[in-house]
Write a protein that holds these residues in place. Structure first.
Motif, PDB file in Angstrom:
ATOM      1  N   MET A   1      56.032  60.775  40.049  1.00 14.74           N
ATOM      2  CA  MET A   1      54.611  60.502  39.738  1.00 14.74           C
ATOM      3  C   MET A   1      54.311  59.019  39.978  1.00 14.74           C
ATOM      4  O   MET A   1      54.933  58.156  39.375  1.00 14.74           O
ATOM      5  N   ARG A   2      53.403  58.746  40.881  1.00 15.34           N
ATOM      6  CA  ARG A   2      53.083  57.341  41.199  1.00 15.34           C
ATOM      7  C   ARG A   2      51.944  56.863  40.304  1.00 15.34           C
ATOM      8  O   ARG A   2      50.880  57.495  40.277  1.00 15.34           O
ATOM      9  N   LYS A   3      52.166  55.742  39.606  1.00 17.68           N
ATOM     10  CA  LYS A   3      51.088  55.193  38.779  1.00 17.68           C
ATOM     11  C   LYS A   3      50.080  54.505  39.688  1.00 17.68           C
ATOM     12  O   LYS A   3      50.476  53.658  40.510  1.00 17.68           O
ATOM     13  N   PRO A   4      48.801  54.835  39.598  1.00 15.67           N
ATOM     14  CA  PRO A   4      47.828  54.185  40.487  1.00 15.67           C
ATOM     15  C   PRO A   4      47.795  52.665  40.275  1.00 15.67           C
ATOM     16  O   PRO A   4      48.105  52.187  39.178  1.00 15.67           O
ATOM     17  N   ILE A   5      47.433  51.967  41.309  1.00 14.81           N
ATOM     18  CA  ILE A   5      47.308  50.509  41.223  1.00 14.81           C
ATOM     19  C   ILE A   5      45.962  50.091  41.833  1.00 14.81           C
ATOM     20  O   ILE A   5      45.664  50.435  42.984  1.00 14.81           O
ATOM     21  N   ILE A   6      45.170  49.416  41.033  1.00 14.47           N
ATOM     22  CA  ILE A   6      43.832  49.006  41.483  1.00 14.47           C
ATOM     23  C   ILE A   6      43.807  47.484  41.533  1.00 14.47           C
ATOM     24  O   ILE A   6      44.128  46.818  40.534  1.00 14.47           O
ATOM     25  N   ALA A   7      43.483  46.942  42.693  1.00 17.92           N
ATOM     26  CA  ALA A   7      43.537  45.484  42.869  1.00 17.92           C
ATOM     27  C   ALA A   7      42.185  44.945  43.299  1.00 17.92           C
ATOM     28  O   ALA A   7      41.484  45.553  44.123  1.00 17.92           O
ATOM     29  N   ALA A   8      41.830  43.805  42.719  1.00 17.76           N
ATOM     30  CA  ALA A   8      40.583  43.116  43.062  1.00 17.76           C
ATOM     31  C   ALA A   8      40.897  42.016  44.066  1.00 17.76           C
ATOM     32  O   ALA A   8      41.701  41.130  43.772  1.00 17.76           O
ATOM     33  N   ASN A   9      40.287  42.095  45.229  1.00 17.19           N
ATOM     34  CA  ASN A   9      40.425  41.015  46.210  1.00 17.19           C
ATOM     35  C   ASN A   9      39.117  40.229  46.207  1.00 17.19           C
ATOM     36  O   ASN A   9      38.118  40.679  46.759  1.00 17.19           O
ATOM     37  N   TRP A  10      39.151  39.061  45.579  1.00 15.98           N
ATOM     38  CA  TRP A  10      37.923  38.283  45.448  1.00 15.98           C
ATOM     39  C   TRP A  10      37.595  37.487  46.705  1.00 15.98           C
ATOM     40  O   TRP A  10      36.551  36.820  46.758  1.00 15.98           O
ATOM     41  N   LYS A  11      38.479  37.487  47.668  1.00 14.56           N
ATOM     42  CA  LYS A  11      38.257  36.716  48.910  1.00 14.56           C
ATOM     43  C   LYS A  11      37.873  35.279  48.553  1.00 14.56           C
ATOM     44  O   LYS A  11      38.412  34.739  47.585  1.00 14.56           O
ATOM     45  N   MET A  12      36.916  34.656  49.265  1.00 11.51           N
ATOM     46  CA  MET A  12      36.591  33.250  48.970  1.00 11.51           C
ATOM     47  C   MET A  12      35.448  33.177  47.948  1.00 11.51           C
ATOM     48  O   MET A  12      34.373  32.629  48.217  1.00 11.51           O
ATOM     49  N   ASN A  13      35.691  33.772  46.776  1.00  8.19           N
ATOM     50  CA  ASN A  13      34.722  33.780  45.683  1.00  8.19           C
ATOM     51  C   ASN A  13      35.452  33.432  44.387  1.00  8.19           C
ATOM     52  O   ASN A  13      36.607  33.834  44.212  1.00  8.19           O
ATOM     53  N   LYS A  14      34.786  32.722  43.509  1.00  9.75           N
ATOM     54  CA  LYS A  14      35.224  32.391  42.154  1.00  9.75           C
ATOM     55  C   LYS A  14      36.264  31.272  42.114  1.00  9.75           C
ATOM     56  O   LYS A  14      37.461  31.489  42.326  1.00  9.75           O
ATOM     57  N   GLY A  15      35.769  30.080  41.780  1.00  7.87           N
ATOM     58  CA  GLY A  15      36.644  28.950  41.483  1.00  7.87           C
ATOM     59  C   GLY A  15      37.210  29.118  40.078  1.00  7.87           C
ATOM     60  O   GLY A  15      36.977  30.147  39.424  1.00  7.87           O
ATOM     61  N   PRO A  16      37.931  28.099  39.569  1.00  9.11           N
ATOM     62  CA  PRO A  16      38.586  28.244  38.264  1.00  9.11           C
ATOM     63  C   PRO A  16      37.638  28.586  37.117  1.00  9.11           C
ATOM     64  O   PRO A  16      37.971  29.430  36.277  1.00  9.11           O
ATOM     65  N   SER A  17      36.448  27.984  37.047  1.00 11.67           N
ATOM     66  CA  SER A  17      35.626  28.282  35.859  1.00 11.67           C
ATOM     67  C   SER A  17      35.034  29.690  35.933  1.00 11.67           C
ATOM     68  O   SER A  17      34.991  30.408  34.928  1.00 11.67           O
ATOM     69  N   GLU A  18      34.628  30.127  37.111  1.00 16.43           N
ATOM     70  CA  GLU A  18      34.141  31.526  37.223  1.00 16.43           C
ATOM     71  C   GLU A  18      35.274  32.520  36.982  1.00 16.43           C
ATOM     72  O   GLU A  18      35.062  33.605  36.442  1.00 16.43           O
ATOM     73  N   THR A  19      36.476  32.139  37.405  1.00 19.77           N
ATOM     74  CA  THR A  19      37.643  33.007  37.168  1.00 19.77           C
ATOM     75  C   THR A  19      37.864  33.166  35.670  1.00 19.77           C
ATOM     76  O   THR A  19      38.082  34.270  35.164  1.00 19.77           O
ATOM     77  N   GLU A  20      37.785  32.041  34.961  1.00 15.31           N
ATOM     78  CA  GLU A  20      37.972  32.087  33.503  1.00 15.31           C
ATOM     79  C   GLU A  20      36.893  32.967  32.847  1.00 15.31           C
ATOM     80  O   GLU A  20      37.196  33.823  32.017  1.00 15.31           O
ATOM     81  N   ASP A  21      35.627  32.763  33.247  1.00 13.39           N
ATOM     82  CA  ASP A  21      34.540  33.557  32.664  1.00 13.39           C
ATOM     83  C   ASP A  21      34.762  35.049  32.908  1.00 13.39           C
ATOM     84  O   ASP A  21      34.633  35.873  32.011  1.00 13.39           O
TER      85      ASP A  21
END
Ligand code: PEP
Length: 256
Positions: A1-21
């Motif tokens: 049974m494979r556990k699904p894996i969902i990944a977010a690729n933000w590309k060139m979006n979100k610097g450190p403060s937006e990442t924190e938020d």
């Protein structure tokens, strides 16, 4: 049974403060989703320290969006695998179609990066997929075969088991056009056969193959309910907390 894996690729979006938020809000609303699927977030390089610091005590992993095939030295603008390890980054996205088409990365370069990542036990999220022209001219299988065979050259069974494959038809990335569940399932099944040819059926059965290309909350359940689709690599719909959470919820409940 494979556990699904969902990944977010933000590309060139979100610097450190937006990442924190984003991550603060996301974690506060995530609930028990990680019982059902693994979750990975891939911010830009400059936001990796912040993401790593926030996520280290949570069941959500960090990925880099790229890494150099070289060791330390005179490579202006590059980041090497040890730098990612120093930040406790476990995953790295390699072979993304934007790296292939915009930055000219060949199968050979991608393979060098894959091997370099494995030297320090980084887990690659290895992206493959055909262009519309290739699909329409009947080259789907040949393209996938070339990308798989070239990109995974020199990989051991253990390397393969530590790798996630992302099938992303180029014509579906960032376009709003999604492969139908049947089209995606057909391609995923072909990829699994290619993996079996290289690493044997047991390994191929265990490797998770994500689908990527305009996955949204509205289509996640149908796509992820296909037998060979083991998760999603998500660009646009991962940029807002509400939409990424809804996508995870729909994708893991699959209409239950
Ligand atoms: C991606 O960047 O890998 C991707 C699939 O993007 P989107 O979800 O926006 O199509």
């Amino acid at each position: 049974m494979r556990k699904p894996i969902i990944a977010a690729n933000w590309k060139m979006n979100k610097g450190p403060s937006e990442t924190e938020d984003f991550l603060t809000s996301f974690l506060s609303k995530l609930g028990k989703a990680t019982d059902k699927c693994d979750i990975v977030v891939a911010p830009p390089f400059v936001s990796l320290p912040k993401a790593s610091q926030i996520l280290h005590s949570h069941d959500v992993s960090v990925a880099a969006q790229n890494v150099s095939q070289y060791d330390a030295g005179a490579y202006t603008g590059e980041v090497n695998v040890l730098m990612l390890r120093e930040l406790f980054v476990p995953y790295v996205i390699l072979g993304h179609s934007e790296r292939r088409s915009v930055f000219g990365e060949s199968d050979e370069v991608i393979n060098a990066k894959m091997l370099k990542a494995r030297e320090v036990n980084l887990k690659p999220i290895f992206c493959i997929g055909e262009t519309l022209e290739e699909r329409e001219s009947g080259q789907l299988e040949a393209v996938l075969k070339r990308q798989v065979n070239e990109g995974l050259k020199g990989f051991s069974e253990k390397d393969m088991l530590e790798t996630v494959v992302a099938y992303e038809p180029v014509w579906a990335i960032g376009t709003g056009v999604t492969a139908s569940p049947e089209q995606a399932q057909e391609a995923h099944a072909k990829v699994r056969v290619l993996l079996a040819e290289l690493f044997g059926g047991d390994v191929a059965d265990k490797v998770r193959i994500q689908y990527g290309g305009s996955v949204k909350p509205a289509n996640a359940a149908e796509l992820l309910s296909q037998p060979d689709i083991d998760g999603a690599l998500v660009g646009g719909a991962s940029l807002e907390v509400a939409s990424f959470l809804q996508l995870i919820e729909n994708g893991t409940n699959k209409g239950e």
